[in-house]
Design an enzyme around this catalytic site. Sequence first.
Site, PDB file in Angstrom:
ATOM      1  N   ASP A 270      -7.955  -5.331   0.098  1.00 17.17           N
ATOM      2  CA  ASP A 270      -8.487  -6.178  -0.969  1.00 17.17           C
ATOM      3  C   ASP A 270      -8.172  -7.653  -0.798  1.00 17.17           C
ATOM      4  O   ASP A 270      -8.724  -8.483  -1.507  1.00 17.17           O
ATOM      5  CB  ASP A 270      -7.927  -5.709  -2.320  1.00 17.17           C
ATOM      6  CG  ASP A 270      -8.441  -4.332  -2.665  1.00 17.17           C
ATOM      7  OD1 ASP A 270      -9.647  -4.128  -2.540  1.00 17.17           O
ATOM      8  OD2 ASP A 270      -7.636  -3.466  -3.029  1.00 17.17           O
TER       9      ASP A 270
ATOM     10  N   HIS B 102       0.856  -1.194   0.000  1.00 14.12           N
ATOM     11  CA  HIS B 102       0.000   0.000   0.000  1.00 14.12           C
ATOM     12  C   HIS B 102       0.882   1.230   0.000  1.00 14.12           C
ATOM     13  O   HIS B 102       1.941   1.232   0.625  1.00 14.12           O
ATOM     14  CB  HIS B 102      -0.903   0.008   1.247  1.00 14.12           C
ATOM     15  CG  HIS B 102      -2.081   0.900   1.093  1.00 14.12           C
ATOM     16  ND1 HIS B 102      -2.019   2.255   1.351  1.00 14.12           N
ATOM     17  CD2 HIS B 102      -3.344   0.644   0.683  1.00 14.12           C
ATOM     18  CE1 HIS B 102      -3.204   2.781   1.114  1.00 14.12           C
ATOM     19  NE2 HIS B 102      -4.022   1.842   0.702  1.00 14.12           N
TER      20      HIS B 102
HETATM   21  N1  CMC Z   1       4.128  -7.543  -4.885  1.00 11.63           N
HETATM   22  C1  CMC Z   1       5.470  -7.514  -5.051  1.00 11.63           C
HETATM   23  N2  CMC Z   1       6.215  -6.412  -4.858  1.00 11.63           N
HETATM   24  C2  CMC Z   1       5.605  -5.294  -4.483  1.00 11.63           C
HETATM   25  C3  CMC Z   1       4.208  -5.232  -4.285  1.00 11.63           C
HETATM   26  C4  CMC Z   1       3.464  -6.410  -4.500  1.00 11.63           C
HETATM   27  N3  CMC Z   1       2.144  -6.427  -4.335  1.00 11.63           N
HETATM   28  N4  CMC Z   1       3.848  -3.985  -3.921  1.00 11.63           N
HETATM   29  C5  CMC Z   1       4.977  -3.260  -3.883  1.00 11.63           C
HETATM   30  N5  CMC Z   1       6.045  -4.057  -4.219  1.00 11.63           N
HETATM   31  C6  CMC Z   1       7.463  -3.655  -4.223  1.00 11.63           C
HETATM   32  C7  CMC Z   1       7.795  -2.819  -5.443  1.00 11.63           C
HETATM   33  O1  CMC Z   1       8.237  -3.626  -6.523  1.00 11.63           O
HETATM   34  C8  CMC Z   1       8.881  -1.915  -4.897  1.00 11.63           C
HETATM   35  O2  CMC Z   1      10.074  -2.686  -4.827  1.00 11.63           O
HETATM   36  P1  CMC Z   1      11.512  -1.971  -5.064  1.00 11.63           P
HETATM   37  O3  CMC Z   1      11.648  -0.969  -3.956  1.00 11.63           O
HETATM   38  O4  CMC Z   1      12.492  -3.089  -5.006  1.00 11.63           O
HETATM   39  O5  CMC Z   1      11.422  -1.338  -6.430  1.00 11.63           O
HETATM   40  C9  CMC Z   1       8.449  -1.645  -3.471  1.00 11.63           C
HETATM   41  O6  CMC Z   1       7.642  -2.799  -3.094  1.00 11.63           O
HETATM   42  C10 CMC Z   1       7.611  -0.380  -3.308  1.00 11.63           C
HETATM   43  O7  CMC Z   1       6.489  -0.465  -4.198  1.00 11.63           O
HETATM   44  P2  CMC Z   1       5.908   0.739  -5.057  1.00 11.63           P
HETATM   45  O8  CMC Z   1       5.302   0.206  -6.311  1.00 11.63           O
HETATM   46  O9  CMC Z   1       6.945   1.802  -5.174  1.00 11.63           O
HETATM   47  O10 CMC Z   1       4.786   1.254  -4.075  1.00 11.63           O
HETATM   48  P3  CMC Z   1       3.567   2.172  -4.467  1.00 11.63           P
HETATM   49  O11 CMC Z   1       3.203   2.899  -3.235  1.00 11.63           O
HETATM   50  O12 CMC Z   1       3.841   2.971  -5.688  1.00 11.63           O
HETATM   51  O13 CMC Z   1       2.405   1.118  -4.841  1.00 11.63           O
HETATM   52  C11 CMC Z   1       0.573  -0.367  -4.692  1.00 11.63           C
HETATM   53  C12 CMC Z   1       1.402   0.729  -3.992  1.00 11.63           C
HETATM   54  C13 CMC Z   1      -0.683  -0.659  -3.868  1.00 11.63           C
HETATM   55  C14 CMC Z   1       0.108   0.132  -6.083  1.00 11.63           C
HETATM   56  C15 CMC Z   1       1.448  -1.632  -4.835  1.00 11.63           C
HETATM   57  O14 CMC Z   1       1.822  -2.099  -3.571  1.00 11.63           O
HETATM   58  C16 CMC Z   1       0.755  -2.724  -5.639  1.00 11.63           C
HETATM   59  O15 CMC Z   1       0.810  -2.721  -6.872  1.00 11.63           O
HETATM   60  N6  CMC Z   1       0.074  -3.683  -4.936  1.00 11.63           N
HETATM   61  C17 CMC Z   1      -0.680  -4.703  -5.608  1.00 11.63           C
HETATM   62  C18 CMC Z   1      -2.006  -4.128  -6.057  1.00 11.63           C
HETATM   63  C19 CMC Z   1      -2.966  -3.925  -4.913  1.00 11.63           C
HETATM   64  O16 CMC Z   1      -3.137  -4.795  -4.047  1.00 11.63           O
HETATM   65  N7  CMC Z   1      -3.630  -2.761  -4.923  1.00 11.63           N
HETATM   66  C20 CMC Z   1      -4.632  -2.417  -3.903  1.00 11.63           C
HETATM   67  C21 CMC Z   1      -4.181  -1.257  -3.084  1.00 11.63           C
HETATM   68  S1  CMC Z   1      -5.160  -1.051  -1.612  1.00 11.63           S
HETATM   69  C22 CMC Z   1      -6.712  -0.594  -2.142  1.00 11.63           C
HETATM   70  C23 CMC Z   1      -6.790   0.773  -2.689  1.00 11.63           C
HETATM   71  O17 CMC Z   1      -6.286   1.721  -2.082  1.00 11.63           O
HETATM   72  O18 CMC Z   1      -7.415   0.913  -3.739  1.00 11.63           O
END
Ligand code: CMC
Length: 444
Positions: free
Chosen positions: A379, A321
């Site tokens: 989720d 998140h």
């Molecule tokens: N699986 C594997 N790696 C992950 C995941 C995941 N679900 N989420 C984040 N990471 C890694 C990412 O690759 C990055 O690694 P590194 O630092 O080595 O590059 C690190 O963790 C930080 O991730 P980020 O993408 O920079 O974080 P963000 O804040 O931009 O993204 C997120 C947040 C929710 C989009 C992401 O965690 C994700 O894609 N999760 C899966 C989709 C999901 O469950 N979404 C629902 C969010 S909660 C409901 C809502 O608010 O709508």
Amino acid sequence: MARELPELEIVEPVDGEKVTVIFHGTGKQVDLPVLSPTHGPKVIDVQRLYQDTGYFTFDPGYMSTASCDSTVTYIDGGRGVLLHRGYAIEELATNAGFIEVCYLLLYGDLPDAEQLREFEDVITHHTMVHDQLPQFFKGFRRDAHPMAVMVGTVGALSAFYHEDTDVTDPHGRMVATHRIIAKLPTIAAMAYKYSIGQPFIYPRNDLDYAANFLHMCFAVPCEPYVVSPVLARAMNRFLVLHADHEQNASTATVRIAGSSQANPYACMAAGIACLWGPAHGGANEAVLSMLMEIGSRDRIPEFIKRAKDKNDPFRLMGFGHRVYKNYDPRAAILRESCHEVLEELDKKGEPLFELALELERIAREDDYFIERKLFPNVDFYSGITLRAMGFPTAMFPALFALGRSVGWVAQWKEMIEAPGQRIGRPRQRYTGHPVRPYVPLDQR
Ligand code: CMC
């Protein structure tokens, strides 16, 4: 011609009420006010930065940028805390009805018994939709995604309530918020009924919000339908847990759409469109697809490996998140709710739930997820619960939209009513071509 940029220094004086930015090259110095919140980090007010210095700030993805003042919701992602108007989500999800939470989000305080009765009455008497609205559904294919149908039909409400499109009228704004909260469940249920070829079911005014929604989804005209109190409670809890989440992508979309004084129904349609994305409200649908693809416990390590592989686009859906760097408090409540629903429906030992528990256990012991503070989010368990209740996966984001609709209207109302409200208009760092002469077609 490119000019060399002066070196910057940012000085935070001891009083903490302003920071001073010093531009060594030009000798310019500018004081930026530091604003204190009720909770959370202080905020540097950069509104005058461009005017005073000619500099923009750069923050794609809003990693360090507060886009507004808000009194609706507070999140401490590090500690896993979520408050609505000061009340903890755990207390609201356990004790409050969704309509009570709607009142709280819209008006700032919990209602007393009389206020709640009046508010319930108003919402209940707005649940029917105009008799022309069902015609819109007929224009969609039966297999259209419910979110596509919702974007269209919720946006179309502005054609029915033209009087609500003047957002400068406080009465019109209030009626629009009531209509949105009341009619979204009717529209979401219609989208579901349309997709399975069943007749639309009218709302029942003797049921509460959550029970009425289950009735509109699962009743048929030819036999009585009794709403299970356990399922109604689970639905209520799901809606409360999704009611608001401060400046998430869809809420920020609603605010920016509304900042042009666009009508509230158009803003809700924009919010629904944004919520549909798999990184936001589409994730609960994606979690279920992922669990089905994993299929069995012995394949979990293979998917964990893929989630960690930077060359593989696969991510563990329902994990991670932007704000929570701890267990999402909503996920913990939903995990409990999932237990209750499965027990009520005699589905204890449901393979997907067992698989999800095991996936969570393995991921939480893995260094990759520990180091990045990736925990289950809202989720992760919601899809399993909703599926057990009888909803198809395509309806999951529509149910999220239903809960979030109150957050959208509360934040839209707060934005419109804020003193000095102005259109949201971000700036950019231009990285395209410098100016160049037009080349006639025959010379390219
Ligand atoms: N699986 C594997 N790696 C992950 C995941 C995941 N679900 N989420 C984040 N990471 C890694 C990412 O690759 C990055 O690694 P590194 O630092 O080595 O590059 C690190 O963790 C930080 O991730 P980020 O993408 O920079 O974080 P963000 O804040 O931009 O993204 C997120 C947040 C929710 C989009 C992401 O965690 C994700 O894609 N999760 C899966 C989709 C999901 O469950 N979404 C629902 C969010 S909660 C409901 C809502 O608010 O709508």
